[in-house]
Design a protein around this motif. Structure first.
Motif, short mmCIF file in Angstrom:
data_model
loop_
_atom_site.label_atom_id
_atom_site.label_comp_id
_atom_site.label_asym_id
_atom_site.label_seq_id
_atom_site.Cartn_x
_atom_site.Cartn_y
_atom_site.Cartn_z
N HIS A 284 0.83 -1.20 0.00
CA HIS A 284 0.00 0.00 0.00
C HIS A 284 0.87 1.26 0.00
O HIS A 284 0.62 2.21 -0.77
CB HIS A 284 -0.92 -0.01 1.22
CG HIS A 284 -1.83 1.18 1.31
ND1 HIS A 284 -2.95 1.30 0.52
CD2 HIS A 284 -1.77 2.30 2.08
CE1 HIS A 284 -3.56 2.45 0.80
NE2 HIS A 284 -2.87 3.07 1.74
N HIS B 207 -2.08 5.52 7.56
CA HIS B 207 -1.93 4.13 7.14
C HIS B 207 -0.50 3.62 7.32
O HIS B 207 -0.26 2.41 7.21
CB HIS B 207 -2.33 3.97 5.67
CG HIS B 207 -3.80 4.17 5.44
ND1 HIS B 207 -4.35 4.26 4.18
CD2 HIS B 207 -4.84 4.30 6.32
CE1 HIS B 207 -5.66 4.45 4.29
NE2 HIS B 207 -5.97 4.45 5.58
N SER C 7 -5.51 -7.53 -0.31
CA SER C 7 -6.67 -6.68 -0.01
C SER C 7 -7.43 -7.26 1.16
O SER C 7 -7.40 -8.47 1.41
CB SER C 7 -7.60 -6.55 -1.23
OG SER C 7 -8.19 -7.80 -1.54
N LEU D 92 -9.15 -1.85 2.29
CA LEU D 92 -7.79 -1.39 2.00
C LEU D 92 -7.09 -2.42 1.12
O LEU D 92 -7.33 -3.62 1.24
CB LEU D 92 -7.01 -1.20 3.31
CG LEU D 92 -5.69 -0.43 3.22
CD1 LEU D 92 -5.97 1.06 2.98
CD2 LEU D 92 -4.87 -0.61 4.50
N TYR D 93 -6.23 -1.93 0.24
CA TYR D 93 -5.46 -2.85 -0.59
C TYR D 93 -4.08 -2.27 -0.85
O TYR D 93 -3.84 -1.07 -0.67
CB TYR D 93 -6.17 -3.16 -1.91
CG TYR D 93 -6.09 -2.06 -2.97
CD1 TYR D 93 -5.08 -2.08 -3.93
CD2 TYR D 93 -7.01 -1.03 -3.00
CE1 TYR D 93 -5.01 -1.08 -4.90
CE2 TYR D 93 -6.95 -0.03 -3.95
CZ TYR D 93 -5.94 -0.06 -4.91
OH TYR D 93 -5.86 0.92 -5.86
N GLY D 94 -3.19 -3.12 -1.26
CA GLY D 94 -1.86 -2.71 -1.68
C GLY D 94 -1.46 -3.51 -2.91
O GLY D 94 -1.82 -4.68 -3.03
#
Length: 405
Positions: A220, A233, A270, A283-285
């Protein structure tokens, strides 16, 4: 736990101010959340208790509880803050996309029972808010808090809050059919590209959450580097909260943590949060190198979350807060959250002052955005600078793995 107060119709109202007592509420809290049809994952005990452990201030917890015949039938999870004035605000703070109260409405044939529970909760809140304004942010339309607002006997006000985008909980092919023909064809081509690369999506179990969340947060930060990452974050307290809450929620079926692997390497991750009718991609990266291989990451993630929502019988797939262009490509419905403000009549002047301050800040932010377009760019630069400072500081102090407390 404050002394119980007996109310008409057999209700007992108590005020919980102790974190250890709140922790012990877990079984009956989770049961109440399942009996509240409008609850989102952000009202789960796992999410709220974990948030309190990371962000709460000792002595400020204020949770109003209503029982009937010993059974928990309503709850308002709040905390006391003193800036800019005494306020009772929802647990969950800025990292939660929705806030609400909980009311047992499982027996839809008897709305009078739910209304009676709301009335008992209202009386308890009147006592808890004798010296403070209640400020409920990010209330989703149709939420249980609307019943409280409608039946409130003191001063009240309603403001618009953030915009969330929502899609029906349908398989990806059904969502593609909503698009214009040309765009639908491009989306199908992107999906074929992802399939051709044989990117695997792996569901992570409870024990794998700490390591997988480490991958997610690292990716992320990498994907947003230089583009205005949300600094919160990157902070250890956020990582600790997310690991702790997600681990419990995965175990209880209230969250799905997924890793995406290409040639055995984790290239994306995610987390989606779940409740009775609701799925939200939180949330995801993703590794920026995926763009070099022409992988549309948002399409890949949306397919997974859409199939998850449809396969588990949910009704709504929320894209949560924000009106980013990539979300609007899918023709979602824009849903504006509400900000509900409540106070006893004796505090009506304080409530009006708070409303005026909030409206003034909103107008100022809008004016700056319209008159000084470069302000957003400078804000993003400041975020990047702050995130870089935070990363360097963490490196000097010694990187630590997100705690699972």
């Amino acid at each position: 736990m404050a002394a119980a107060e007996r109310k008409p119709h057999g209700f007992t109202v108590t005020l919980c101010r102790d974190q250890r007592t709140f922790a012990l509420l877990r079984p009956e809290w989770d049961d109440l959340q399942r009996r509240c049809s409008t609850a989102t994952p952000f009202q789960s005990h796992a999410w709220l208790e974990s948030w309190w452990l990371s962000y709460g201030t000792g002595g400020r917890l204020r949770i109003v509880l209503v029982r009937r015949g010993g059974r928990l039938v309503a709850a308002a999870p709040l905390m006391l803050v003193h800036r800019p004035m005494p306020l009772l605000v929802s647990l969950g703070g800025g990292i939660s996309d929705y806030s609400d109260i909980l009311v047992d409405d499982a027996d839809g044939t008897d709305p009078a029972a739910a209304n009676a529970a709301v009335d008992a909760l209202e009386r308890g809140l009147q006592r808890a808010a004798r010296h403070a304004v209640i400020d409920l942010r990010e209330v989703r339309p149709g939420a249980a808090a609307e019943k409280l607002y409608a039946r409130w006997t003191g001063a009240r006000a309603r403001l618009a809050d953030s915009v969330c985008l929502e899609l029906p909980a349908s398989p990806i092919e059904e969502l593609v059919k909503r698009l214009p023909t040309a765009r639908a064809q491009r989306v199908r081509a992107k999906l074929r590209k992802i399939d051709a690369l044989e990117i695997e999506d792996i569901t992570v179990g409870e024990d794998g959450v700490p390591e997988a969340m480490g991958h997610l947060l690292r990716l992320h930060e990498l994907q947003w580097r230089g583009r205005g990452v949300t600094v919160e974050h990157l902070r250890p307290r956020f990582a600790e909260h997310l690991v702790r809450a997600t681990r419990r929620m995965v175990r209880d079926g209230d969250a799905a943590l997924t890793e995406y692997r290409l040639d055995g390497e984790v290239v994306a991750a995610s987390v989606a949060l779940l409740s009775g009718r609701f799925t939200g991609g939180y949330l995801y990266g993703a590794d920026p190198r995926l763009r070099e291989r022409k992988v549309d990451v948002t399409t890949m993630l949306l397919r997974h979350d859409a199939d998850l929502a449809a396969g588990t019988g949910r009704r709504v797939m929320s894209l949560l807060r924000g009106k980013e262009p990539y979300k609007n490509h899918w023709r979602p419905e824009a849903v504006t959250n509400q900000r509900l403000l409540l106070a006893p009549y004796t505090l009506e002047p304080l409530l009006k002052l708070h409303v005026s301050r909030a409206a003034l800040r909103e107008r100022a932010a809008t004016a700056v955005g319209e008159r000084f377009p470069a302000a957003r760019e400078w804000r993003d630069r400041l975020k990047d600078w702050r995130s870089a400072v935070g990363i360097r500081s963490a490196g000097r102090l010694g990187a630590r793995r997100p705690a699972d407390r």
